[in-house]
Design an enzyme around this catalytic site. Structure first.
Site, PDB file in Angstrom:
ATOM      1  N   GLY A  52       0.780  -1.220   0.000  1.00 51.03           N
ATOM      2  CA  GLY A  52       0.000   0.000   0.000  1.00 51.03           C
ATOM      3  C   GLY A  52       0.813   1.273   0.000  1.00 51.03           C
ATOM      4  N   GLU A  67      -3.561  -3.627  -4.790  1.00 49.19           N
ATOM      5  CA  GLU A  67      -4.380  -3.867  -3.606  1.00 49.19           C
ATOM      6  C   GLU A  67      -4.372  -2.662  -2.644  1.00 49.19           C
ATOM      7  OE1 GLU A  67      -4.028  -8.698  -3.150  1.00 49.19           O
ATOM      8  OE2 GLU A  67      -2.614  -7.471  -2.013  1.00 49.19           O
ATOM      9  N   GLY A 126      -5.596   0.027   0.055  1.00 55.09           N
ATOM     10  CA  GLY A 126      -6.579   0.121   1.124  1.00 55.09           C
ATOM     11  C   GLY A 126      -6.481   1.483   1.779  1.00 55.09           C
ATOM     12  N   ARG A 186      -3.737   3.088  16.728  1.00 53.71           N
ATOM     13  CA  ARG A 186      -2.509   3.209  15.944  1.00 53.71           C
ATOM     14  C   ARG A 186      -1.400   3.976  16.668  1.00 53.71           C
ATOM     15  NH1 ARG A 186      -1.917   5.671  11.707  1.00 53.71           N
ATOM     16  NH2 ARG A 186      -0.516   4.202  10.666  1.00 53.71           N
ATOM     17  N   CYS A 206      -7.470   3.181  31.328  1.00 55.17           N
ATOM     18  CA  CYS A 206      -6.537   3.008  32.443  1.00 55.17           C
ATOM     19  C   CYS A 206      -5.231   2.379  31.962  1.00 55.17           C
ATOM     20  CB  CYS A 206      -7.192   2.166  33.537  1.00 55.17           C
ATOM     21  SG  CYS A 206      -6.269   2.171  35.086  1.00 55.17           S
ATOM     22  N   TYR A 222      -7.438   1.321   9.195  1.00 54.85           N
ATOM     23  CA  TYR A 222      -6.840   0.667  10.370  1.00 54.85           C
ATOM     24  C   TYR A 222      -7.121   1.462  11.645  1.00 54.85           C
ATOM     25  CZ  TYR A 222      -4.600  -1.647   6.507  1.00 54.85           C
ATOM     26  OH  TYR A 222      -4.389  -2.315   5.326  1.00 54.85           O
TER      27      TYR A 222
END
Length: 417
Positions: free
Chosen positions: A238, A272, A274, A311, A341, A370
């Site tokens: 990607g 491909e 994304g 992320r 926490c 993501y």
């Protein structure tokens, strides 16, 4: 424009984001721009003009069914990595012939579903080959297969998302290519239709794709010379997006132009994408709970967290952060943190921002890929709603989870089995 400011307020297409936040009951929430998604997809189509090619949307980046349907309607194929993603692709109406099923640990039930629906299935290992063969025998259908070959090209990305190196868990050993070809030759249940590689995600240099393409074209020719009528060369991996707002990222046209002379006349290229389709097409919209200082650090505490967007905590990834409305407080250096926490619960560190008032709208940009798909129920945070803007229309494309949804999973338990 998909996301822009006017009179100090952030807009998504034709709708003020503050108005959206005031209208809906749940916070935080994800907000997508359909215009940006389709613009990103069409950039691939335009770059591939004159080339026999399939733009195969990497469903793992974002599996929202409405978004998948819009991309299918635009002409995309689909790339998947699980049986459930296959079910979403089928529900979205993707053409089975241009669905690719990748993965290093596909189960028998997943493979049977894939073979039954005639999608392309990647052979990733010796046992994967045997499992695909068995699935074909049990379903009484010939499996359309491709070979996932590691080109051993360094994508120069975070090691967690580098997938085409020699030591990753994905793909076959190049040195055993002849063994695989002979096994396929001896297996009438398998029809080898192509070769595949996947380099990784967030790639910033088209030379990496060029290097891989030269290697993969060599494998493609070699396999044909050995009597296999392969058609597809799947150049997975990607393009990155400019999360930090300071890099000039390669365009779709620059990517395709870098490999165009490697393409054969009777070859169909599969790409491909994304992240580069949905990544910059969404924001996570939050509210400020309060501001605090521990004497050494200043914190903006928000209702969003690592549960909604992991992320930054997982990859040390950077997302641009700002406000959706005018904020005129004193500018300071803040960590933007959530209520989970965990000390790792942050969306951004050391950001120069005006001090906000309570309940001010705060936004995390480039949250389309993501992000929601990796959300969790940690600390019993409920997964947020997703909304899509199409010009002046706001559409809910996934409702927010509730604690009642969670509790229903326990309704008939415990049960002795």
């Amino acid at each position: 424009m998909s996301f822009y400011f006017q009179d100090g307020f952030l807009y998504c297409e034709d709708i003020k984001v503050k108005d959206i936040q005031d209208r809906i009951p749940n916070s935080p929430f994800y907000l997508y721009s359909l215009d940006r998604i389709l613009e990103n997809y069409r950039a691939y189509e335009s770059a591939l003009e004159g080339v026999s090619a399939i733009v195969s949307y990497a469903l793992k980046a974002n599996t929202n069914l409405t978004i998948a349907r819009h991309l299918r309607e635009a002409g995309a194929g689909a790339t998947l990595v699980s049986g459930n993603e296959l079910k979403v692709a089928l529900a979205a109406g993707f053409d089975n012939k241009i669905i690719t099923y990748n993965g290093n640990g596909k189960t028998m039930s997943e493979l049977s579903l894939a073979v039954l629906h005639d999608v392309m299935v990647n052979i990733d290992s010796e046992f994967d080959l045997e499992h695909i063969k068995k699935a074909a025998q049990e379903t009484g259908k010939t499996a359309r297969v491709t070979l996932r070959i590691n080109p051993a090209v360094d994508p120069e990305v975070h090691p967690y998302i580098a997938t085409g190196l020699k030591n990753t868990k994905f793909g076959i050993m190049n040195e055993r290519l002849d063994w695989y070809l002979e096994k396929i030759r001896q297996s009438p249940e398998l029809n080898l239709v192509g070769v595949h590689c996947h380099l990784g995600s967030t790639i910033k240099k088209v030379k990496i794709f060029r290097d891989a393409m030269e290697i993969m074209t060599g494998f493609f020719k070699e396999i044909r010379e050995k009597g296999f009528d392969v058609q597809y060369l799947n150049l997975g991996g990607g393009l990155g997006i400019d999360y930090e707002r300071r890099e000039k990222m390669p365009t779709q046209s620059e990517l395709i132009d870098s490999i165009r002379d490697c393409l054969l006349d009777d070859m169909t290229l599969i790409v491909e994408p994304g992240r580069s389709i949905v990544g910059d097409a969404a924001i996570l919209v939050c509210k400020v709970t309060g501001v605090k200082s521990n004497g050494n650090k200043n914190f903006i505490v928000i209702d969003g967290s690592m549960a909604e967007l992991i992320r930054p905590s997982l990859y040390d990834a950077y997302h641009e952060i700002g406000y959706i409305e005018p904020v005129n407080g004193e500018e300071k250096v803040f960590d933007i943190v959530g209520p989970i926490c965990e000390s790792a619960d942050f969306l951004g560190l050391d950001r120069n921002l005006p001090t906000p008032h309570e309940r001010a709208g705060l936004v995390v940009y480039d949250a389309g890929a993501y992000s929601f798909i990796m959300s969790s129920n940690y600390n019993l945070k409920m997964k947020p709603a997703e909304y899509l803007v199409n010009d002046k229309q706001l559409i809910r494309i996934r409702r927010a989870e509730t604690i009642d949804d969670y509790m229903r999973l326990f309704e008939n338990d415990p049960v002795a089995i």
